[in-house]
Design a protein around this motif. Structure first.
Motif, short mmCIF file in Angstrom:
data_model
loop_
_atom_site.label_atom_id
_atom_site.label_comp_id
_atom_site.label_asym_id
_atom_site.label_seq_id
_atom_site.Cartn_x
_atom_site.Cartn_y
_atom_site.Cartn_z
N UNK A 14 0.83 -1.21 0.00
CA UNK A 14 0.00 0.00 0.00
C UNK A 14 0.86 1.25 0.00
N UNK A 15 1.97 1.21 0.73
CA UNK A 15 2.84 2.38 0.81
C UNK A 15 3.43 2.71 -0.56
N UNK A 16 3.79 1.68 -1.33
CA UNK A 16 4.35 1.90 -2.66
C UNK A 16 3.32 2.53 -3.59
N UNK A 17 2.08 2.03 -3.53
CA UNK A 17 1.02 2.57 -4.39
C UNK A 17 0.73 4.02 -4.03
N UNK A 18 0.59 4.31 -2.74
CA UNK A 18 0.32 5.69 -2.31
C UNK A 18 1.46 6.62 -2.69
N UNK A 19 2.69 6.13 -2.58
CA UNK A 19 3.84 6.95 -2.93
C UNK A 19 3.82 7.32 -4.41
N UNK A 20 3.48 6.37 -5.27
CA UNK A 20 3.43 6.64 -6.70
C UNK A 20 2.29 7.60 -7.03
N UNK A 21 1.13 7.42 -6.39
CA UNK A 21 0.00 8.33 -6.63
C UNK A 21 0.36 9.75 -6.20
N UNK A 22 0.98 9.88 -5.04
CA UNK A 22 1.35 11.21 -4.54
C UNK A 22 2.38 11.87 -5.44
N UNK A 23 3.27 11.07 -6.05
CA UNK A 23 4.27 11.63 -6.95
C UNK A 23 3.59 12.27 -8.16
N UNK A 24 2.63 11.54 -8.77
CA UNK A 24 1.94 12.10 -9.93
C UNK A 24 1.07 13.29 -9.55
N UNK A 25 0.44 13.24 -8.39
CA UNK A 25 -0.36 14.38 -7.93
C UNK A 25 0.52 15.60 -7.74
N UNK A 26 1.71 15.39 -7.18
CA UNK A 26 2.64 16.51 -6.96
C UNK A 26 3.09 17.12 -8.27
N UNK A 27 3.36 16.26 -9.27
CA UNK A 27 3.81 16.77 -10.58
C UNK A 27 2.71 17.60 -11.23
N UNK A 28 1.48 17.06 -11.23
CA UNK A 28 0.36 17.79 -11.84
C UNK A 28 0.09 19.09 -11.08
#
Length: 227
Positions: free
Chosen positions: A163-177
């Motif tokens: 779950x931590x890996x998935x959330x980390x990837x989602x947060x990365x894309x949210x931060x970029x956008x």
């Protein structure tokens, strides 16, 4: 400034903001993945950035491998861009399964990654990469450095993402956008502020011109009455 010119400038600013992340950036040392899936391909990442990017260098990369049951490392792979072979597999267990996946068309290597084809369960273990770098300074002065990194790989039958890996990837894309949107908003705000300041300056100049013209007219009228 006309409405068409304002729209064209605004579109140009938006395009520049969206293209910024595509520009080539500085070297960043990203850690390799550590979980490989059997029968799939896997990238063994290894990046070593130079401290002085402006200094040219000649670099070779060596990879070593140690299974979970071995005590010592064995030679795995050697890459030298200046050699005729360039990339050479040194471990028969990986024959025809290793490919260079690092820096291309240069002796100044900073990405020493390799790619394993058809990963097997027996490929679990510790992989070590070593950068052998010779910095080329003016006046024919050379300085040699070595950088070593270990990557611990576990081969599984099926990929499991926490779950931590998935959330980390989602947060990365949210931060970029979010960063792109913030940049666009800031550029629009600055553009409008500059445009408003320019219009205000034009109004002040026009008012000053009218005041001077009116004062000159009054002076002329006074002189005519005096005559």
């Amino acid at each position: 400034m006309s409405a068409e010119q304002e729209l064209l400038l605004l579109l140009l600013l938006v395009l520049l903001a969206l293209q910024a992340p595509l520009c080539r950036g500085a070297c960043v040392e990203v850690e390799s993945d550590t979980e490989a899936v059997a029968s799939k391909g896997f990238k063994l990442g290894c990046i070593s950035c130079k401290m002085r990017a402006e200094v040219p260098a000649v670099t070779t990369v060596d990879w070593f491998y140690r299974t979970t049951n071995d005590a010592e490392f064995s030679d795995l792979y050697h890459y030298d861009y200046e050699s005729e072979i360039k990339g050479e597999v040194l471990d028969e267990r990986f024959e025809d399964r290793l490919h260079w996946n690092g820096s291309k068309s240069t002796t100044d290597l900073q990405d020493g990654s390799i790619y394993i084809l058809n990963v097997s369960l027996n490929d679990s273990g510790t992989y070590r990469c070593r950068f052998n770098r010779v910095l080329k300074y003016p006046n024919e002065y050379e300085y040699q450095t070595n950088t070593t990194k270990d990557v611990h790989i576990i081969v599984v039958r099926q990929l499991t993402r926490g779950l931590a890996s998935i959330l980390s990837e989602v947060m990365m894309y949210v931060s970029i956008i979010g960063l792109q949107l913030w940049l666009v908003v800031e550029m629009i705000y600055c553009y409008r502020k500059i445009a408003a300041a320019g219009e205000e300056a034009l109004r002040e100049s026009a008012a000053e011109y009218l005041a001077i013209a009116s004062e000159s007219k009054d002076n002329c009228a006074g002189e005519q009455e005096a005559e």
